[in-house]
Design an enzyme around this catalytic site. Structure first.
Site, mmCIF file in Angstrom:
data_model
loop_
_atom_site.group_PDB
_atom_site.id
_atom_site.type_symbol
_atom_site.label_atom_id
_atom_site.label_comp_id
_atom_site.label_asym_id
_atom_site.label_seq_id
_atom_site.Cartn_x
_atom_site.Cartn_y
_atom_site.Cartn_z
ATOM 1 N N ASP A 165 -37.087 42.732 -25.205
ATOM 2 C CA ASP A 165 -36.875 43.588 -26.487
ATOM 3 C C ASP A 165 -36.111 44.987 -25.635
ATOM 4 O O ASP A 165 -36.486 45.999 -26.092
ATOM 5 C CB ASP A 165 -38.238 44.474 -26.600
ATOM 6 N N LYS A 175 -31.140 43.657 -26.969
ATOM 7 C CA LYS A 175 -30.017 42.764 -26.881
ATOM 8 C C LYS A 175 -29.349 42.403 -28.182
ATOM 9 O O LYS A 175 -28.063 42.290 -28.076
ATOM 10 C CB LYS A 175 -30.450 41.223 -26.012
ATOM 11 N N GLY A 232 -37.847 37.955 -31.232
ATOM 12 C CA GLY A 232 -37.038 38.190 -32.370
ATOM 13 C C GLY A 232 -36.086 39.748 -31.933
ATOM 14 O O GLY A 232 -36.443 40.147 -31.000
ATOM 15 N N HIS A 233 -34.864 39.198 -32.545
ATOM 16 C CA HIS A 233 -34.049 40.562 -32.348
ATOM 17 C C HIS A 233 -33.993 41.545 -33.379
ATOM 18 O O HIS A 233 -34.013 40.762 -34.629
ATOM 19 C CB HIS A 233 -32.448 39.956 -31.993
ATOM 20 N N THR A 234 -33.960 42.668 -33.400
ATOM 21 C CA THR A 234 -33.797 43.326 -34.492
ATOM 22 C C THR A 234 -32.415 44.034 -34.628
ATOM 23 O O THR A 234 -31.887 44.549 -33.641
ATOM 24 C CB THR A 234 -34.745 44.762 -34.542
HETATM 25 P P1 GDP Z 1 -34.162 42.499 -28.439
HETATM 26 O O1 GDP Z 1 -35.051 41.296 -28.344
HETATM 27 O O2 GDP Z 1 -33.502 42.511 -26.738
HETATM 28 O O3 GDP Z 1 -33.001 42.144 -29.111
HETATM 29 O O4 GDP Z 1 -34.712 43.806 -28.787
HETATM 30 P P2 GDP Z 1 -35.353 43.897 -30.083
HETATM 31 O O5 GDP Z 1 -34.730 43.843 -31.093
HETATM 32 O O6 GDP Z 1 -36.806 43.202 -30.163
HETATM 33 O O7 GDP Z 1 -35.800 45.404 -29.518
HETATM 34 C C1 GDP Z 1 -35.338 46.464 -29.573
HETATM 35 C C2 GDP Z 1 -35.674 47.361 -30.726
HETATM 36 O O8 GDP Z 1 -34.857 48.786 -30.441
HETATM 37 C C3 GDP Z 1 -35.124 47.310 -32.084
HETATM 38 O O9 GDP Z 1 -36.046 47.741 -33.028
HETATM 39 C C4 GDP Z 1 -33.667 47.870 -32.049
HETATM 40 O O10 GDP Z 1 -33.247 48.212 -33.395
HETATM 41 C C5 GDP Z 1 -33.900 49.322 -31.307
HETATM 42 N N1 GDP Z 1 -32.914 49.723 -30.603
HETATM 43 C C6 GDP Z 1 -31.858 49.216 -30.016
HETATM 44 N N2 GDP Z 1 -31.073 50.040 -29.410
HETATM 45 C C7 GDP Z 1 -31.619 50.851 -29.664
HETATM 46 C C8 GDP Z 1 -31.303 52.723 -29.253
HETATM 47 O O11 GDP Z 1 -30.300 52.877 -28.362
HETATM 48 N N3 GDP Z 1 -32.090 53.511 -29.905
HETATM 49 C C9 GDP Z 1 -33.078 53.299 -30.480
HETATM 50 N N4 GDP Z 1 -33.898 54.360 -30.971
HETATM 51 N N5 GDP Z 1 -33.370 52.126 -30.867
HETATM 52 C C10 GDP Z 1 -32.748 50.990 -30.633
#
Ligand code: GDP
Length: 424
Positions: free
Chosen positions: A12, A15, A39-41
């Site tokens: 999370d 990425k 999951g990736h958001t």
């Molecule tokens: P991943 O599994 O590494 O892709 O991470 P996730 O997507 O599960 O979690 C990262 C969360 O942080 C998601 O809800 C993204 O939209 C959000 N996000 C990513 N980069 C940033 C950032 O620089 N600032 C903020 N506020 N949210 C971010």
């Protein structure tokens, strides 16, 4: 050229956003491990998406999305995910699935749930996506490769053989309904029809792409500390989360991976059980959790509240080293703008001694954080595009982390959107 985008922490880290961003200049994006458990958001001009199985490059028409052999392939899930993108107005992505990928079977999810139930309070906090039973079967050599779907007689014979051992466990260990081999075979036949349009000799495809000078992104799931060998075993995932495994899980030469972008989160978060030295609790935690990510720190797959804590320099330096980070992307820095002072964990005290090295699990369980406090910047940094325009204390925080992790921070992410990024 191959670039890997991997996590330095517990997952999370953001990425998905970095991959979505860099996919713009890439030809092929590959998932090389894991399954639909994390999951990736991604937030872009099409809307907000939670991807679980597809790589985060599916939003561009010029890219090809590849599911490598190292992935736990849930076929109905893949088909559903592709459909859901199309339903939300994204052009149908080009998807290739390795003929050597193994199939996540419906019974893997059952076994995952049954085992968690059997363990009760001692469970691993699994997402019950079937990942651990899947990889157990893969290495026990009773898994099913996509290629096996196309040899009906041998497949049927193997289904009967596998069901025999599964049914012994179902009857005597879990006391649950037995598998019907004919039904399992029927399911596999329906999977064959679903996956057939995507099947490809992926390592051949990638080898040709490299010869043609194409740019390939490897997208990792979770982070260093969830790696089964180098993470917080046994509270880890079941496939390697490290860039090095990208070579195996995609089928490319290791020396082709030239750039390892390790995504580092400006504070800590983790899902599931396991030691978490810089964890915080109570109101302090609730505040950070509420403000974290783009809609609070809640799991993209399960919606579970994530555990949160301060930035952990010991864990992250180790996380970068074990990935072989060539550069780091620091994410969610904007979230910390509300704090007067920002605590960071700079050492672990274990049995009265302070260390900067990340220990094995038994020692980690005993570690207490050594905290240093940095001044906050007390403002919203969203919208800033130049590093020099960040408040001084914010730059000091970035530079402090950079020194601690011994890796150059080349990107700073200050918002969830595609262009909320500062290049250094
Ligand atoms: P991943 O599994 O590494 O892709 O991470 P996730 O997507 O599960 O979690 C990262 C969360 O942080 C998601 O809800 C993204 O939209 C959000 N996000 C990513 N980069 C940033 C950032 O620089 N600032 C903020 N506020 N949210 C971010």
């Amino acid at each position: 050229m191959v670039r890997a985008i991997v996590g330095a922490n517990w997952g999370d880290e953001g990425k998905g956003k970095i991959t979505d961003m860099l996919a713009k200049e890439s030809d092929i994006i590959v998932r090389f491990q894991g399954g639909s458990n994390a999951g990736h958001t991604i937030i872009n001009n099409y809307g907000r998406f939670a991807l679980h199985l597809l790589p985060s490059g599916v939003f561009y028409q010029h890219t090809t999305s590849v599911i490598g052999n190292g992935v736990a392939l849930n076929i109905p899930y893949l088909v559903k995910e592709i459909q859901s993108l199309v339903d939300q107005g994204v052009p149908a992505p080009k998807v290739l699935v390795s003929d050597r990928a193994q199939i996540l079977m419906p019974y893997h999810m059952l076994f995952d749930a049954y085992e968690e139930e059997r363990l009760g309070g001692k469970s691993f906090g699994s997402t019950k996506s079937g990942i651990a039973p899947f990889y157990s079967d893969k290495y026990a050599k009773i898994g099913f490769q996509v290629s096996e779907l196309f040899g009906e007689e041998e497949l049927k014979e193997k289904v009967y053989r596998v069901c025999e051992t599964k049914n012994i466990l179902l009857e005597h260990l879990y006391h649950k309904p037995l598998l019907d081999p004919e039904e399992v075979y029927g399911t596999l036949m329906s999977y064959r029809d679903m996956v057939a349009p995507y099947v490809c000799d992926v390592s051949r495809y990638l080898s040709d792409a490299l010869k043609e000078g194409k740019t390939i992104l490897l997208e990792g799931q979770l982070g260093s500390l969830k790696d089964p060998d180098h993470g917080i075993y046994p509270m880890v995932t079941s496939s390697s989360t490290l860039a090095a495994y990208g070579a195996i899980g995609a089928g490319i030469p290791p020396y082709e991976i030239k750039d390892i972008i390790t995504v580092v989160k400006a504070y800590s978060s983790a899902v599931g059980a396991g030691a978490f030295v810089s964890e915080i609790f109570g109101d302090e935690a609730e505040e950070l959790r509420k403000r974290g990510g783009d809609h609070g720190e809640y799991g993209a797959t399960t919606g579970r509240p994530r555990r949160v804590g301060w930035f952990d320099a010991v864990a992250t330096r180790y996380g970068c080293r074990i990935q072989g980070a060539t550069e780091a992307a620091l994410t969610v820095l904007d979230v910390l703008g509300y704090l007067d002072e920002i605590p960071v964990c700079v050492g672990y005290e274990i049995d009265g001694e302070v260390t900067r090295d990340f220990p094995t699990t038994a020692k980690l369980e005993k570690a207490k954080p050594v905290i240093k406090t940095l001044p906050g910047w007390k403002c919203n940094i969203r919208g800033i595009r130049k590093y020099e325009d960040l408040p001084e204390n914010c730059r000091k925080y970035v530079e402090f982390i950079e020194k601690e992790i011994e890796t150059p921070i080349t990107m700073v992410s200050n918002g969830p959107g595609r262009d909320e990024i500062i290049y250094r």
